[in-house]
Design a protein around this motif. Structure first.
Motif, mmCIF file in Angstrom:
data_model
loop_
_atom_site.group_PDB
_atom_site.id
_atom_site.type_symbol
_atom_site.label_atom_id
_atom_site.label_comp_id
_atom_site.label_asym_id
_atom_site.label_seq_id
_atom_site.Cartn_x
_atom_site.Cartn_y
_atom_site.Cartn_z
ATOM 1 N N SER A 38 0.828 -1.218 0.000
ATOM 2 C CA SER A 38 0.000 0.000 0.000
ATOM 3 C C SER A 38 0.860 1.266 0.000
ATOM 4 C CB SER A 38 -0.914 0.011 1.226
ATOM 5 O OG SER A 38 -0.146 -0.120 2.414
ATOM 6 N N GLU A 39 2.080 1.120 0.526
ATOM 7 C CA GLU A 39 2.996 2.261 0.564
ATOM 8 C C GLU A 39 3.457 2.595 -0.857
ATOM 9 O OE1 GLU A 39 7.142 2.593 2.995
ATOM 10 O OE2 GLU A 39 6.814 0.796 1.823
ATOM 11 N N LYS A 40 3.719 1.545 -1.641
ATOM 12 C CA LYS A 40 4.082 1.723 -3.058
ATOM 13 C C LYS A 40 2.947 2.386 -3.815
ATOM 14 C CE LYS A 40 7.583 -1.440 -4.816
ATOM 15 N NZ LYS A 40 7.740 -2.645 -3.978
ATOM 16 N N GLN A 41 1.726 1.902 -3.529
ATOM 17 C CA GLN A 41 0.540 2.402 -4.242
ATOM 18 C C GLN A 41 0.372 3.903 -4.043
ATOM 19 O OE1 GLN A 41 -3.095 0.474 -3.014
ATOM 20 N NE2 GLN A 41 -4.349 1.686 -4.423
ATOM 21 N N TYR A 42 0.702 4.388 -2.822
ATOM 22 C CA TYR A 42 0.486 5.807 -2.530
ATOM 23 C C TYR A 42 1.782 6.624 -2.501
ATOM 24 C CZ TYR A 42 -4.345 4.556 -1.889
ATOM 25 O OH TYR A 42 -5.620 4.111 -2.122
ATOM 26 N N ALA A 43 2.844 6.066 -3.096
ATOM 27 C CA ALA A 43 4.099 6.828 -3.208
ATOM 28 C C ALA A 43 3.822 8.091 -4.023
ATOM 29 C CB ALA A 43 5.170 5.983 -3.880
ATOM 30 N N ASN A 44 4.304 9.228 -3.522
ATOM 31 C CA ASN A 44 4.066 10.538 -4.147
ATOM 32 C C ASN A 44 2.592 10.937 -4.186
ATOM 33 O OD1 ASN A 44 6.835 10.718 -4.612
ATOM 34 N ND2 ASN A 44 6.629 9.664 -6.584
ATOM 35 N N ARG A 45 1.758 10.174 -3.497
ATOM 36 C CA ARG A 45 0.337 10.563 -3.375
ATOM 37 C C ARG A 45 -0.023 10.548 -1.899
ATOM 38 N NH1 ARG A 45 -2.974 7.087 -7.636
ATOM 39 N NH2 ARG A 45 -1.703 5.361 -6.879
#
Length: 314
Positions: A125-132
């Motif tokens: 989930s951290e990857k999914q929201y990287a820069n978001r």
């Protein structure tokens, strides 16, 4: 390898302030360096907005602008650039071999300046929201979080610095640490904890980043001691849990310390392989500043230049 293949005097692997400074020095010494700068050329400075501590820029300069100026300077003296990643190296004999995909380059000497990258928690989930919502650089992204509640993960000086910095923008900063005390220096920890906008959450880890598909809406946290999960309504998550040196390419070839930083001989940039030098954050886990990286880049260039001279006179 064809018989007439050119052997470079020096190949610089990686860019950033260390690589570019070594390029400026080696190109001015007429060594015609070839820099394989990587696809993420410029290194960590490319994700920093304001650099206010680099001597010579009294009004500050952005990270990308500082890199751009250094790169032009290196180019002016004859550095050649390949903006691709090195895929394999062989330092077992000279000339040294460096591959970019299928293409082989040969060199009499090598300067490694591949730098380090920020560590992440490793959650999908951290990857999914990287820069978001998820970031590893408070100075780059802090301004996007005005009047929002956000969290910082970590317990070292960097975490304290980032939490402190983020209070300029955020309405509240949660400082999440998995232990019950900080690793940070006393003065930094006290400064962060005294800030009315900072709330420390001890013995806790982030287990998931929550979001609506577009941007982050919260973080799931778990108390390691008592168990039990709860949700923090934060729209930003800043990671300050350390760095990993970019040294996978050199495993089994060059001496490293237990965390993977290249080991250089004291007060030099010499690695354990004669003719291979290392500069910048790839071998410096202590200072990690643009100016110290540039300093070791200069050292590596002078070390390489003198080493090449000694080889030629044999």
């Amino acid at each position: 390898m064809t018989e007439d293949q050119k052997i470079e005097n020096v190949i610089i692997i990686g860019s950033g302030p260390a690589g570019l400074t070594s390029a400026i020095y080696t190109s001015r010494a007429n060594l015609e360096p070839l820099m394989i700068e990587g696809e993420e050329a410029g290194g960590q400075l490319m994700t920093t907005t304001e650099v206010e501590n680099f001597p010579g820029f009294d009004h500050g300069i952005t990270g990308p602008d500082l890199i751009s100026v250094m790169r032009k300077q290196a180019e002016r003296f004859g550095t050649r650039f390949i903006t691709r990643n090195v895929t394999k190296v062989d330092f077992s004999q000279r000339p040294f071999k460096v591959w970019v995909g299928e293409k082989l380059y040969l060199a009499k000497s090598i300067i490694i300046s591949t730098g380090a990258s920020a560590k992440y928690l490793g959650l999908p989930s951290e990857k999914q929201y990287a820069n978001r919502g998820v970031s590893a650089c408070a100075t780059c992204d802090g301004a996007f979080f005005r009047n929002q509640e956000i969290a910082v993960v970590g317990g070292g000086d960097t975490a304290m610095e980032e939490a402190q910095f983020l209070t300029r923008f955020a309405s509240k900063v949660y400082l999440i640490h998995r232990r019950d005390h900080f690793r940070a220096s006393k003065i930094m920890a006290e400064r962060a904890m005294k800030n009315p906008k900072v709330e420390v959450i001890w013995n806790t880890e982030v287990t998931e980043v929550l979001g609506d598909g577009k941007s982050m809406t919260g973080a799931k946290i778990r108390n390691i001691v008592e168990g039990g999960e709860k949700t923090l309504p934060v729209t930003g998550l800043f990671l300050a849990i350390g760095h990993k040196p970019n040294t996978d390419l050199f495993k089994g070839m060059l001496d490293m310390n237990e965390t993977g930083y290249l080991v250089t001989q004291p007060n030099t940039t010499y690695t354990n392989v004669p003719g291979v030098f290392a500069a910048g954050d790839v071998q410096d886990h202590v200072y990690r500043q643009a100016i110290t990286a540039a300093g070791t880049g200069c050292m590596a260039a002078i070390d390489a230049e003198r080493w090449l001279e000694a080889q030629a006179s044999h």
